[in-house]
Design a protein around this motif. Structure first.
Motif, PDB file in Angstrom:
ATOM      1  N   ILE A   4       6.944  39.084  91.414  1.00  0.00           N
ATOM      2  CA  ILE A   4       5.528  38.846  91.123  1.00  0.00           C
ATOM      3  C   ILE A   4       5.373  37.937  89.909  1.00  0.00           C
ATOM      4  O   ILE A   4       6.132  38.050  88.943  1.00  0.00           O
ATOM      5  CB  ILE A   4       4.816  40.195  90.878  1.00  0.00           C
ATOM      6  N   PHE A   5       4.395  37.051  89.982  1.00  0.00           N
ATOM      7  CA  PHE A   5       3.990  36.299  88.790  1.00  0.00           C
ATOM      8  C   PHE A   5       3.135  37.236  87.943  1.00  0.00           C
ATOM      9  O   PHE A   5       1.973  37.473  88.237  1.00  0.00           O
ATOM     10  CB  PHE A   5       3.231  35.031  89.179  1.00  0.00           C
ATOM     11  N   HIS A   6       3.756  37.782  86.904  1.00  0.00           N
ATOM     12  CA  HIS A   6       3.112  38.856  86.140  1.00  0.00           C
ATOM     13  C   HIS A   6       2.304  38.350  84.957  1.00  0.00           C
ATOM     14  O   HIS A   6       1.583  39.126  84.337  1.00  0.00           O
ATOM     15  CB  HIS A   6       4.173  39.847  85.629  1.00  0.00           C
ATOM     16  N   ARG A   7       2.411  37.079  84.638  1.00  0.00           N
ATOM     17  CA  ARG A   7       1.646  36.522  83.519  1.00  0.00           C
ATOM     18  C   ARG A   7       1.145  35.132  83.870  1.00  0.00           C
ATOM     19  O   ARG A   7       1.925  34.245  84.214  1.00  0.00           O
ATOM     20  CB  ARG A   7       2.516  36.454  82.264  1.00  0.00           C
ATOM     21  N   VAL A   8      -0.159  34.955  83.790  1.00  0.00           N
ATOM     22  CA  VAL A   8      -0.787  33.652  84.000  1.00  0.00           C
ATOM     23  C   VAL A   8      -1.786  33.461  82.874  1.00  0.00           C
ATOM     24  O   VAL A   8      -2.719  34.254  82.723  1.00  0.00           O
ATOM     25  CB  VAL A   8      -1.497  33.576  85.371  1.00  0.00           C
ATOM     26  N   VAL A   9      -1.590  32.419  82.079  1.00  0.00           N
ATOM     27  CA  VAL A   9      -2.460  32.160  80.923  1.00  0.00           C
ATOM     28  C   VAL A   9      -3.071  30.765  81.080  1.00  0.00           C
ATOM     29  O   VAL A   9      -2.365  29.757  81.001  1.00  0.00           O
ATOM     30  CB  VAL A   9      -1.681  32.261  79.591  1.00  0.00           C
ATOM     31  N   ARG A  10      -4.382  30.739  81.298  1.00  0.00           N
ATOM     32  CA  ARG A  10      -5.097  29.462  81.425  1.00  0.00           C
ATOM     33  C   ARG A  10      -6.204  29.309  80.379  1.00  0.00           C
ATOM     34  O   ARG A  10      -6.786  28.232  80.265  1.00  0.00           O
ATOM     35  CB  ARG A  10      -5.696  29.322  82.820  1.00  0.00           C
ATOM     36  N   GLU A  11      -6.503  30.360  79.669  1.00  0.00           N
ATOM     37  CA  GLU A  11      -7.553  30.326  78.654  1.00  0.00           C
ATOM     38  C   GLU A  11      -6.989  30.804  77.322  1.00  0.00           C
ATOM     39  O   GLU A  11      -6.138  31.701  77.304  1.00  0.00           O
ATOM     40  CB  GLU A  11      -8.722  31.235  79.065  1.00  0.00           C
ATOM     41  N   PRO A  12      -7.394  30.211  76.203  1.00  0.00           N
ATOM     42  CA  PRO A  12      -8.451  29.204  76.034  1.00  0.00           C
ATOM     43  C   PRO A  12      -8.027  27.789  76.408  1.00  0.00           C
ATOM     44  O   PRO A  12      -8.831  26.876  76.352  1.00  0.00           O
ATOM     45  CB  PRO A  12      -8.763  29.295  74.542  1.00  0.00           C
ATOM     46  N   ARG A  13      -6.735  27.620  76.783  1.00  0.00           N
ATOM     47  CA  ARG A  13      -6.287  26.323  77.278  1.00  0.00           C
ATOM     48  C   ARG A  13      -5.189  26.588  78.291  1.00  0.00           C
ATOM     49  O   ARG A  13      -4.552  27.647  78.274  1.00  0.00           O
ATOM     50  CB  ARG A  13      -5.747  25.438  76.144  1.00  0.00           C
ATOM     51  N   PRO A  14      -4.931  25.660  79.221  1.00  0.00           N
ATOM     52  CA  PRO A  14      -3.850  25.869  80.179  1.00  0.00           C
ATOM     53  C   PRO A  14      -2.529  26.072  79.444  1.00  0.00           C
ATOM     54  O   PRO A  14      -2.173  25.292  78.542  1.00  0.00           O
ATOM     55  CB  PRO A  14      -3.842  24.569  80.990  1.00  0.00           C
ATOM     56  N   PHE A  15      -1.807  27.122  79.819  1.00  0.00           N
ATOM     57  CA  PHE A  15      -0.591  27.471  79.096  1.00  0.00           C
ATOM     58  C   PHE A  15       0.582  27.618  80.061  1.00  0.00           C
ATOM     59  O   PHE A  15       1.287  26.651  80.324  1.00  0.00           O
ATOM     60  CB  PHE A  15      -0.851  28.746  78.285  1.00  0.00           C
ATOM     61  N   VAL A  16       0.806  28.818  80.625  1.00  0.00           N
ATOM     62  CA  VAL A  16       1.961  29.011  81.493  1.00  0.00           C
ATOM     63  C   VAL A  16       1.644  29.932  82.661  1.00  0.00           C
ATOM     64  O   VAL A  16       0.734  30.755  82.609  1.00  0.00           O
ATOM     65  CB  VAL A  16       3.176  29.610  80.735  1.00  0.00           C
ATOM     66  N   VAL A  17       2.452  29.774  83.708  1.00  0.00           N
ATOM     67  CA  VAL A  17       2.575  30.739  84.797  1.00  0.00           C
ATOM     68  C   VAL A  17       3.982  31.297  84.687  1.00  0.00           C
ATOM     69  O   VAL A  17       4.956  30.531  84.674  1.00  0.00           O
ATOM     70  CB  VAL A  17       2.364  30.069  86.170  1.00  0.00           C
TER      71      VAL A  17
END
Length: 239
Positions: free
Chosen positions: A96-109
């Motif tokens: 599973i992709f357990h971490r997705v960070v797009r805020e406050p700016r695009p970061f990582v999947v």
């Protein structure tokens, strides 16, 4: 430093530390307590690790759509070899992709934790797992490996010491780790933006060459249906 400029910089680093510490544990205390992870302070001897002597191509399938990755064994032979070996073993299939960070700016999947495909493991533990080598029944940890500009050989276990050949541009694929530089195992992430502040501190080993539009649609909880080595497997050297 101009105090007006210091505020945004401070907020940026707070975001980095809280959202990343690219081992996705669920609290700062659990991130700091890496000594509780068996072997986390002792990477597997490099002689016992796979190496990639050249390039390879890996295709991830997510939501029935392909993501193609060029894996750069020329610049990161141990890191790339570890990834290609795990792909070839089927370790990533169903994770599973357990971490997705797009805020406050695009970061990582981020994904690749082998324990996320075990239904008995609660989601709170996602991001704390490593690859358990069946040959030793112990976690396999790899050293931080960075090939510096103008160098013929990588630098190991020294975060922030060199300017890397493989940088964190959008589409970079790199190994997640805890605060200890030599604690990467199976978890990886894909950069959603240019992340220069990670350069030299985390090991990039390849780039998405096709399918970033698919990466951009990945949500936390999505499964990696399959990962396949479609070219370059002959470059994988086993210990």
């Amino acid at each position: 430093m101009n105090p007006l400029k210091f505020g945004p910089i401070l907020r940026r680093w707070v975001m980095v530390l809280s959202a990343l510490l690219l081992v996705s544990c669920t609290s700062l205390s659990s991130v700091a307590d890496t000594s509780s992870i068996p072997g986390a302070q002792s990477p597997t001897p490099m002689a016992n690790l796979p190496r990639l002597n050249g390039d390879a191509t890996v295709v991830l399938t997510v939501n029935d759509r392909p993501i193609t990755i060029q894996v750069r064994g020329d610049a990161a032979p141990i890191t790339a070899g570890n990834f290609v070996d795990l792909v070839n073993r089927g370790v990533y299939d169903g994770t599973i992709f357990h971490r997705v960070v797009r805020e406050p700016r695009p970061f990582v999947v981020q994904g690749g934790d082998p324990q996320t495909k075990d239904p008995s493991v609660p989601p709170q533990r996602y991001g704390t797992g490593s690859f358990i080598d069946p040959a030793t029944n112990r976690p396999r940890y790899i050293p931080l490996e960075i090939l510096g500009q103008g160098s013929d050989t990588p630098t190991y276990s020294q975060p922030g010491k060199v300017s890397p050949v493989l940088n964190h541009r959008r589409g970079a694929v790199a190994m997640a780790r805890s605060q200890l530089p030599d604690s990467a195992s199976a978890q990886f992430y894909i950069a959603l933006d240019q992340l220069d502040f990670l350069d030299g501190n985390y090991a990039v080993f390849g780039y998405v060459t096709e399918g970033m539009d698919v990466v951009d649609t990945i949500q936390q909880g999505d499964r990696l249906q399959s990962a396949k080595v479609v070219a370059g497997l002959e470059n994988l050297q086993q210990p």
